[in-house]
Structure formats: structure tokens, C-alpha cells
Design a protein around this motif. Structure first.
Motif, PDB file in Angstrom:
ATOM      1  N   GLN A  11       1.894   1.361   4.033  1.00 42.14           N
ATOM      2  CA  GLN A  11       1.318   0.517   2.800  1.00 42.14           C
ATOM      3  C   GLN A  11       1.537   0.970   1.119  1.00 42.14           C
ATOM      4  O   GLN A  11       1.356   0.431  -0.057  1.00 42.14           O
ATOM      5  CB  GLN A  11       1.478  -0.654   3.117  1.00 42.14           C
ATOM      6  CG  GLN A  11       2.395  -1.223   4.211  1.00 42.14           C
ATOM      7  CD  GLN A  11       3.580  -2.013   3.348  1.00 42.14           C
ATOM      8  OE1 GLN A  11       4.476  -1.122   2.951  1.00 42.14           O
ATOM      9  NE2 GLN A  11       3.988  -3.152   3.264  1.00 42.14           N
ATOM     10  N   ALA A  12      -0.192   1.272   1.143  1.00 38.53           N
ATOM     11  CA  ALA A  12      -1.115   1.801   0.175  1.00 38.53           C
ATOM     12  C   ALA A  12      -0.860   3.028  -0.506  1.00 38.53           C
ATOM     13  O   ALA A  12      -0.295   2.853  -1.926  1.00 38.53           O
ATOM     14  CB  ALA A  12      -1.962   1.497   0.665  1.00 38.53           C
ATOM     15  N   ASN A  14       3.275   3.707  -0.790  1.00 29.69           N
ATOM     16  CA  ASN A  14       4.799   2.479  -0.688  1.00 29.69           C
ATOM     17  C   ASN A  14       3.821   2.343  -2.295  1.00 29.69           C
ATOM     18  O   ASN A  14       4.827   2.459  -3.147  1.00 29.69           O
ATOM     19  CB  ASN A  14       4.372   2.329   0.316  1.00 29.69           C
ATOM     20  CG  ASN A  14       5.644   2.209   1.064  1.00 29.69           C
ATOM     21  OD1 ASN A  14       6.326   3.495   1.178  1.00 29.69           O
ATOM     22  ND2 ASN A  14       5.905   1.806   2.339  1.00 29.69           N
ATOM     23  N   VAL A  15       3.164   0.985  -1.980  1.00 32.38           N
ATOM     24  CA  VAL A  15       2.661   0.960  -3.444  1.00 32.38           C
ATOM     25  C   VAL A  15       2.162   1.832  -4.768  1.00 32.38           C
ATOM     26  O   VAL A  15       2.787   1.964  -5.649  1.00 32.38           O
ATOM     27  CB  VAL A  15       1.466  -0.324  -3.265  1.00 32.38           C
ATOM     28  CG1 VAL A  15       0.968  -0.323  -4.500  1.00 32.38           C
ATOM     29  CG2 VAL A  15       1.942  -1.332  -1.955  1.00 32.38           C
ATOM     30  N   LEU A  16       1.206   2.541  -4.294  1.00 30.87           N
ATOM     31  CA  LEU A  16       1.466   4.020  -4.884  1.00 30.87           C
ATOM     32  C   LEU A  16       2.230   4.559  -5.787  1.00 30.87           C
ATOM     33  O   LEU A  16       2.433   4.633  -6.625  1.00 30.87           O
ATOM     34  CB  LEU A  16      -0.100   4.804  -4.271  1.00 30.87           C
ATOM     35  CG  LEU A  16      -0.911   5.586  -5.126  1.00 30.87           C
ATOM     36  CD1 LEU A  16      -1.375   4.933  -6.059  1.00 30.87           C
ATOM     37  CD2 LEU A  16      -1.616   6.173  -4.445  1.00 30.87           C
ATOM     38  N   ILE A  17       3.410   4.832  -4.834  1.00 29.94           N
ATOM     39  CA  ILE A  17       4.422   5.952  -5.482  1.00 29.94           C
ATOM     40  C   ILE A  17       5.007   4.527  -6.111  1.00 29.94           C
ATOM     41  O   ILE A  17       5.984   5.063  -7.287  1.00 29.94           O
ATOM     42  CB  ILE A  17       5.321   5.963  -3.837  1.00 29.94           C
ATOM     43  CG1 ILE A  17       5.044   6.888  -3.215  1.00 29.94           C
ATOM     44  CG2 ILE A  17       6.935   6.399  -4.229  1.00 29.94           C
ATOM     45  CD1 ILE A  17       5.344   7.103  -1.822  1.00 29.94           C
TER      46      ILE A  17
END
Lengths: 245, 237
Positions: A11-12, A14-17
Motif C-alpha cells: 500500500q505504501a 501504491n501510494v508512492l506510485i
């Protein structure tokens, strides 16, 4: 409850992307659009300021030109006023000169008229005086006066040159002895005798009466007149009075 | 017995179990990225209403960042803005029937908190260097170093717990009410959940911004700055 570390990491990531992707397709393009518009606005403002400055410079030039025109206008007006003043002064001077000339001419004409009038008056006065004197002297027509005139005539004949006397006596033309009133025969004989003696010859003598003479004796021939009468004297006086300025 | 807080694994990719929260996150990511790409394709110097709305969003975000930190908005815009937009979209995804918001799962909120933790370090080092970042723990004086280290962990933990608790509780409450009172009764609660989701997204983003700016400022400020801890004498005078 357990924490799925793989899920957390995914998830981290994902958010970074998502941060990276949205940064590329949303935040940066929109921010760039805002920046472009701000730059365009600043550029337009700068351009407007530059244009304003240019317009200010042009306005200053126009003001300068206007001031130049105004000063030129004032100079032209001053020159025109000076020219008009000079022309007015010249015209005034010319008019003054003409007026002086006219006044001088008028004064000359007045003086001449006065002089003529005075001469005319003097002539009239002289004529009147002669007329008065003639009337007054007419009262004294007596034998004594006639004898005095005869004596003056004889003296005048004596004062003539011998050639003149000889010409008078040698002339075939009759010598007229003019009197103011017709003398008596005795007086005529005495006068004729005295004249012939003075002339030294025997010319033809004829007596003529001329009342205008007032009193006196005169010798007249075709080309000779010896005046000796009050009329002649008064006429001489009148001419002298008339010729006096 | 499985906890109700656990998310069911839909499928497995290697060691990673793909839960519904992850799938929903991917869906939200796809929608946001595709939508953002579609919206920002034709940006012009003369803005349309759509472009004006987008610029209003960005300008508002920049204003919030500037008012919160006093620093330039550009370095933080992408991270803070994406955090806000993602959390908001994740919170509001509960409106879609059958979809559980990713922020109602521990892993998502913990991942977001971990990102904030890392970003504080990243921005701190980028602004003041490694020494500056270390120095930020000694603000306002070196005595505070242990407390600051503890605080840097607990504040991130509190962020993640706050977000998780609020969203998860909302989902639970709505689920319970739906199971008890039928279809229409939960609607006011869902509306309240919308407001809660917006407020939580805003709080999370603002707190992240505050933590980052605090670290940046503390790293750039000299130790024992009299402006930070004025002496009583100076204050009294």
C-alpha cells in the motif's frame, strides 16, 4: 488482529506510485499552467509598463513640442507685435509728417490769403482814400491851384532833356494840354504861352478837358505823356501804398 | 477465528496476499490517474471552466501549504496533495455498494503513516542535510532529544490510528445499522461518513505538512534559538 507487513509495504508503494503519477499528470501540469499564466500576466504587465513608459516618453515629447510651439507662438506674436508697433509708429510718423506738411501748406496758404486779403484791402483802402482825397481836392479847384500846377508843368518841361523837348516841338502831332475843367480864354492863352516858352518852340496846342484829373495840367502826345495832376499824384500814391507789403 | 478487522485475501502474488483493500486502492489509483490525465490534457493559457476548477484546487492547496508552513508550496504540493486526494477518494469509496474503503484497513493507514514518517526524514535531510535533520531532534535544546525521537514515532502512530479508527468505525456503524434497520436508515450516517472522510483526509494532510515543516524549520534553526525559548527576563522586559 495482525498486521500484514507485505500488504502495508504494497500500500505504501501504491501510494508512492500514485504520488509520482499524479505529480506527473496532475499537480505539475496544472501548476505549470498557473505559472505560465502568471508569467504571461507578468509579461503583459511588463509590456504594459513598457508601453506606458513609452507613452509617457511620447507624452513628454508632445508636451515639450507643445511648449516649443507655445514659446514659438509667443515669439511670433512678440515679433508681430513689434512689427505692428514699428509699422504703426512709422505710419504715425508718416501721418505726422503729412499732417505737418498739410498744416504748413495750410498755414502758407492762410498767410498768402491773408497777405492777398491785406493787399486787396490796402488797395481798396487806397482807392477809397484816393476817391476821398479826390473829392476833397475837387473843392479846391481854383486859379491859384491851377497856377501852381502850371508852374510845376513848366518846371517839369524844363527838366526834360533838350532832345525830348526838341522832339515834342518838332513833331507834327498836336500836343494836348489836358485840364480838369475847361479854362477861360485868358487862362488858356497864359497856359499856352508858358508851355511854348518852356518847350522853346511853337508846336500845335489843343486843350482837352478831363474831369478825372481833379486838378492839374498835363501834356499828352501820341507817344508822350507828362503827368501833372492830383489824379496822377493820387494814383502814384495809391500804387505805392498797394505795393507796400 | 478470524478478526472482523482482517481483510480477506482475494489472490496471491508470490508472498504478497492481494486483499480487497489493495484492489480498491489500485482501482482508485487508476481512476485518479486516468481522470487527472483526461482533465489535464488540454491546458491552455485561456482557461476553460474545467481548467479553472483544477487551478482552483491547486491554488487552494498551495495556499493551505503556505499558510501552514510559511514555505514555498512547490516541493510539498505533490506529496501532500496526493495524500489528501487519495485518502478522500478512499474514504468516499464506501459509498460504492460492496466496496470497503481501503483506509478502513490497518495496512493502508499504516502504509500512509509510514510514508509520512519517511517523507519527514526525506524533506528534513533535503532541506538541512543529514546534520540538519539530526539537529531537528535537538530543538529547542538537546535535552529534548529523547522526547523528540519518541514523538516522531508516536505522532505518526497517532495519525494512522486516528484515520483507521474514524473510517473503520464509520464502516462498522453503517454495517450494523444496515443489518438492523434496513436500506434507507443508514443514509444520514453515510452522509455523516462523507463529512468524516473529508475531515480525516484534511487532518491527515495538514498534520503531515506540519510534521514536515517542523522538521525542516528545526533543522535550519540554530540550537538554543532565543526566538524559540525566550528567557523570562526578556519576556518580562
Amino acid at each position: 488482529m495482525t498486521l500484514d507487513w507485505w500488504g502495508l509495504s504494497l500500500q505504501a508503494v501504491n501510494v508512492l506510485i500514485l504520488v509520482w503519477l499524479l505529480g506527473r499528470v496532475f499537480w505539475r501540469p496544472v501548476a505549470d499552467a498557473i505559472s505560465r499564466r502568471q508569467e504571461a500576466a507578468v509579461a503583459m504587465l511588463d509590456e504594459g509598463k513598457a508601453l506606458q513608459a513609452k507613452v509617457d516618453v511620447q507624452l513628454a515629447e508632445i508636451d515639450e513640442t507643445r511648449r516649443g510651439i507655445a514659446s514659438e507662438r509667443e515669439a511670433i506674436l512678440a515679433e508681430a507685435m513689434a512689427t505692428a508697433d514699428a509699422v504703426a509708429k512709422a505710419t504715425l510718423r508718416d501721418a505726422q509728417t503729412r499732417a505737418d506738411t498739410l498744416i504748413g501748406a495750410a498755414r502758407t496758404a492762410i498767410d498768402r490769403d491773408k497777405h492777398d486779403a491785406r493787399k486787396e484791402n490796402a488797395a481798396k483802402v487806397a482807392e477809397l482814400s484816393v476817391e476821398i482825397a479826390a473829392r476833397l481836392l475837387g473843392r479846391f479847384s481854383s486859379s491859384v491851384i491851377q497856377a501852381a500846377f502850371l508852374e510845376q508843368l513848366v518846371e517839369a518841361i524844363a527838366n526834360l532833356s533838350p532832345s525830348d523837348r526838341a522832339a515834342l516841338t518838332a513833331s507834327e502831332t498836336v500836343i494836348e494840354i489836358v485840364t480838369a475843367s475847361e479854362p477861360e480864354d485868358v487862362e488858356m492863352a497864359g497856359i499856352e504861352k508858358a508851355v511854348k516858352n518852356a518847350l522853346g518852340g511853337t508846336p500845335g496846342i489843343r486843350f482837352v478837358t478831363d474831369p478825372d484829373m481833379i486838378a492839374g495840367l498835363e501834356l499828352r502826345q501820341a507817344h508822350f505823356v507828362l503827368r501833372n495832376s492830383w489824379r496822377a499824384d493820387l494814383e502814384t500814391i495809391r500804387k505805392e501804398v498797394a505795393n507796400v507789403d | 477465528m478470524n478478526s472482523v478487522l482482517d481483510s480477506a485475501v482475494l489472490f496471491q502474488i508470490g508472498p504478497v496476499g492481494i486483499t480487497q483493500a489493495i484492489v480498491t486502492t489500485w482501482a482508485i489509483m487508476a481512476i485518479l490517474v486516468i481522470g487527472a490525465y483526461a482533465l489535464t490534457r488540454r491546458l491552455d493559457l485561456r482557461p476553460t471552466r474545467r481548467q479553472a476548477a483544477l487551478e482552483l484546487i491547486v491554488a487552494t492547496l498551495d495556499t493551505q501549504i503556505v499558510e501552514t508552513t510559511g514555505a514555498a508550496a512547490a516541493p510539498y504540493r505533490g506529496f501532500i496533495g496526493t495524500l489528501f486526494v487519495f485518502i478522500l477518494a478512499a474514504n468516499w469509496s464506501s459509498l460504492v455498494p460492496g466496496v470497503e474503503p481501503p483506509t478502513a484497513q490497518l495496512e493502508t493507514d499504516a502504509g500512509l503513516a509510514a510514508l509520512v514518517f519517511v517523507s519527514v526524514i526525506w524533506f528534513g535531510i533535503r532541506a538541512g542535510g543529514f546534520r540538519g535533520w539530526l539537529k531537528s531532534f535537538a530543538a529547542p535544546n538537546p535535552v529534548m532529544i529523547p522526547l523528540n525521537i519518541l514523538q516522531s514515532l508516536t505522532r505518526v502512530f497517532s495519525m494512522f490510528v486516528r484515520l483507521f479508527g474514524n473510517v473503520m468505525s464509520g464502516v462498522f456503524v453503517i454495517g450494523i445499522v444496515v443489518s438492523l434497520a434496513g436500506l434507507l436508515v443508514p443514509i444520514p450516517l453515510m452522509a455523516l461518513d462523507l463529512l468524516t472522510g473529508l475531515v480525516q483526509a484534511y487532518i491527515f494532510a495538514v498534520l503531515a505538512m506540519v510534521f514536515i515543516s517542523s522538521t525542516v524549520e528545526d533543522g535550519a534553526r540554530p540550537l538554543c534559538d532565543p526566538d524559540i525559548a525566550p528567557s523570562p527576563t526578556k519576556k518580562d522586559s
